[in-house]
Design an enzyme around this catalytic site. Structure first.
Site, PDB file in Angstrom:
ATOM      1  N   GLU A   1     -16.090   9.131   4.932  1.00  0.00           N
ATOM      2  CA  GLU A   1     -17.190   8.499   5.666  1.00  0.00           C
ATOM      3  C   GLU A   1     -18.215   9.550   6.089  1.00  0.00           C
ATOM      4  O   GLU A   1     -17.951  10.373   6.976  1.00  0.00           O
ATOM      5  CB  GLU A   1     -16.670   7.762   6.901  1.00  0.00           C
ATOM      6  CG  GLU A   1     -17.788   7.066   7.675  1.00  0.00           C
ATOM      7  CD  GLU A   1     -17.318   6.368   8.927  1.00  0.00           C
ATOM      8  OE1 GLU A   1     -18.178   5.960   9.732  1.00  0.00           O
ATOM      9  OE2 GLU A   1     -16.093   6.228   9.116  1.00  0.00           O
TER      10      GLU A   1
ATOM     11  N   LYS B   1       4.235  -0.030  13.976  1.00  0.00           N
ATOM     12  CA  LYS B   1       3.031  -0.066  13.151  1.00  0.00           C
ATOM     13  C   LYS B   1       2.217  -1.340  13.367  1.00  0.00           C
ATOM     14  O   LYS B   1       1.511  -1.804  12.451  1.00  0.00           O
ATOM     15  CB  LYS B   1       3.399   0.134  11.672  1.00  0.00           C
ATOM     16  CG  LYS B   1       4.031   1.507  11.461  1.00  0.00           C
ATOM     17  CD  LYS B   1       4.491   1.775  10.055  1.00  0.00           C
ATOM     18  CE  LYS B   1       5.110   3.177  10.000  1.00  0.00           C
ATOM     19  NZ  LYS B   1       5.703   3.500   8.712  1.00  0.00           N
TER      20      LYS B   1
ATOM     21  N   ASP C   1       2.074   9.770   9.490  1.00  0.00           N
ATOM     22  CA  ASP C   1       2.221   8.456   8.874  1.00  0.00           C
ATOM     23  C   ASP C   1       0.977   7.650   9.227  1.00  0.00           C
ATOM     24  O   ASP C   1       0.810   7.193  10.357  1.00  0.00           O
ATOM     25  CB  ASP C   1       3.489   7.774   9.407  1.00  0.00           C
ATOM     26  CG  ASP C   1       3.792   6.469   8.687  1.00  0.00           C
ATOM     27  OD1 ASP C   1       2.858   5.857   8.135  1.00  0.00           O
ATOM     28  OD2 ASP C   1       4.960   6.045   8.701  1.00  0.00           O
TER      29      ASP C   1
ATOM     30  N   HIS D   1     -26.555   7.345   9.680  1.00  0.00           N
ATOM     31  CA  HIS D   1     -25.805   6.908   8.500  1.00  0.00           C
ATOM     32  C   HIS D   1     -26.686   6.889   7.259  1.00  0.00           C
ATOM     33  O   HIS D   1     -26.218   7.192   6.161  1.00  0.00           O
ATOM     34  CB  HIS D   1     -25.193   5.527   8.752  1.00  0.00           C
ATOM     35  CG  HIS D   1     -23.890   5.588   9.477  1.00  0.00           C
ATOM     36  ND1 HIS D   1     -22.681   5.682   8.827  1.00  0.00           N
ATOM     37  CD2 HIS D   1     -23.601   5.606  10.801  1.00  0.00           C
ATOM     38  CE1 HIS D   1     -21.702   5.742   9.712  1.00  0.00           C
ATOM     39  NE2 HIS D   1     -22.228   5.697  10.914  1.00  0.00           N
TER      40      HIS D   1
END
Length: 390
Positions: free
Chosen positions: A87, A217, A291, A382
């Protein structure tokens, strides 16, 4: 039925022949030449326990943000922070927030709590039997803890929380896990504890090792309130003149925007009232071998700020369920270890330091993006830095 099979070698599945066989299969079936996926510097022999059917590696660009000045109990000094991302503007934005915080004397960080869970549910014939079992659990905690801890050299059972409903008793076995994230460790330890319980409880007991109450999670209110992983705070007081100089906005407008954002977060029932905690956390997780699925929990955030009487701005983030490791999992792999070493966090004794660096990074990013939105620079940044199109 398809006869397609992924090639495997029982004797040497991470050796050159097995890897080539899988690459050849992909080339034959898809026409992809795997020029980049098939090129890597890591040693495949180090990968058992991390990936199956190894084919190659995904290269994610790593940018360097910082320096980040941290005044923590475990992380102290300046850090260069590796952020793995695709990004555009992300690394630049975090660096800008870090520059502002450095000018204000750095970010203070504090680890408030540290625990990992497995959450078995026990079922009985009726509610009274479930209540009696809960009492028995309390009375035999030491024996249960001994059975759990016999499976691990670094884990320790801290407590067993109980939540009763109907004829079921939901529990949360809370552990300290050292420098490991600890999900597998707590699963093994809790299974041993439940086996001991089943063998020694005088009545009949049935259990399911995970009753979905650890919300592994998945973000949840229970983990935000009771902690999962590290509960860590990053805070800073920003002089008004520095906010105007670096972010080109006033502190009263920063605070007014915070109040409007609070209402929006409440209306949307989100897991945090910040701007983009998942951005910095994900980029750091990829770089350091965490993770990445744990971002679902780790990105939960309580943001708190105050406009002080003299016009200065106090800002803080609390990450109540930050799951990080400096040992085990993917942390020992080639590039991931290098990034942890870059931060001075690899191996034993580094996990709380890493947690503080993550929290400080998140705070810097929150301030930078908040300022960009207010100064109406967000879209333009951006356009300037985030466009990579053919």
């Amino acid at each position: 039925m398809s006869d397609l099979r992924i090639p495997r070698d029982r004797d040497d599945d991470y050796g050159p022949a097995a890897i080539k066989a899988r690459q050849d299969l992909v080339r034959e079936r898809t026409g992809s030449d795997l020029e980049h996926v098939g090129s890597y510097s890591l040693d495949p022999s180090t990968l058992p326990g991390n990936v199956e059917n190894f084919l190659g590696a995904a290269q994610v660009p790593i940018g360097l943000a910082g320096p980040l000045l941290v005044d923590g109990e475990h992380a102290q000094g300046e850090f260069l922070v590796p952020l793995a991302t695709t990004e555009g503007t992300l690394v630049a934005s975090y660096s800008r927030g870090m520059k502002l915080c450095n000018a204000a004397g750095g970010i203070t960080t504090t680890v408030l709590d540290d625990r990992m869970q497995r959450a078995p549910v026990f079922s009985f014939d009726n509610a009274r039997d479930a209540r009696a079992f809960g009492t028995w659990l309390d009375e035999h905690f030491e024996e249960i803890a001994a059975a759990a801890q016999a499976t691990t050299s670094s884990g320790r059972l801290l407590e067993i929380q109980q939540f009763s409903v109907s004829k079921l008793l939901y529990t949360r076995f809370n552990y300290s896990t050292g420098d490991a994230a600890g999900q597998n460790m707590t699963g093994k330890a809790t299974f041993a504890a439940c086996a001991w319980i089943k063998q020694n409880y005088p009545g009949e007991v049935h259990f399911l090792l995970e009753g979905q109450f650890a919300t592994d999670k998945k973000t949840s209110v229970v983990n935000m309130l009771h902690t999962r992983g590290k509960r860590v705070v990053a805070e800073i007081t920003l002089p008004a003149r520095l906010v105007e100089e670096h972010l080109r906005v006033s502190t009263d407008k920063m605070y007014a925007a915070r109040m409007r954002g609070q209402l929006g977060a409440i209306m949307s029932v989100t897991n945090n009232n910040g701007n983009h905690s998942a951005n910095g956390i994900t980029a750091l997780f990829i770089a350091t071998g965490q993770d990445v699925a744990n971002v679902a929990e780790s990105s939960a955030l309580y943001g708190f700020s105050e406009l002080l009487p003299n016009g200065d701005f106090y800002a803080s983030v609390t990450l109540p369920s930050l799951i990080v490791a400096t040992y085990g999992g993917g942390t020992g792999l080639a590039t991931q270890r290098e990034c942890l070493e870059l931060l001075g966090c690899y191996g034993a004794g580094g996990v709380r330091k890493l947690a503080e660096i993550v929290a400080a990074t998140v705070l810097a990013g929150e301030l930078s993006l908040g300022g960009a939105i207010l100064a109406e620079e967000w879209v333009q940044s951006h356009d300037d830095l985030g466009r990579n199109r053919p």
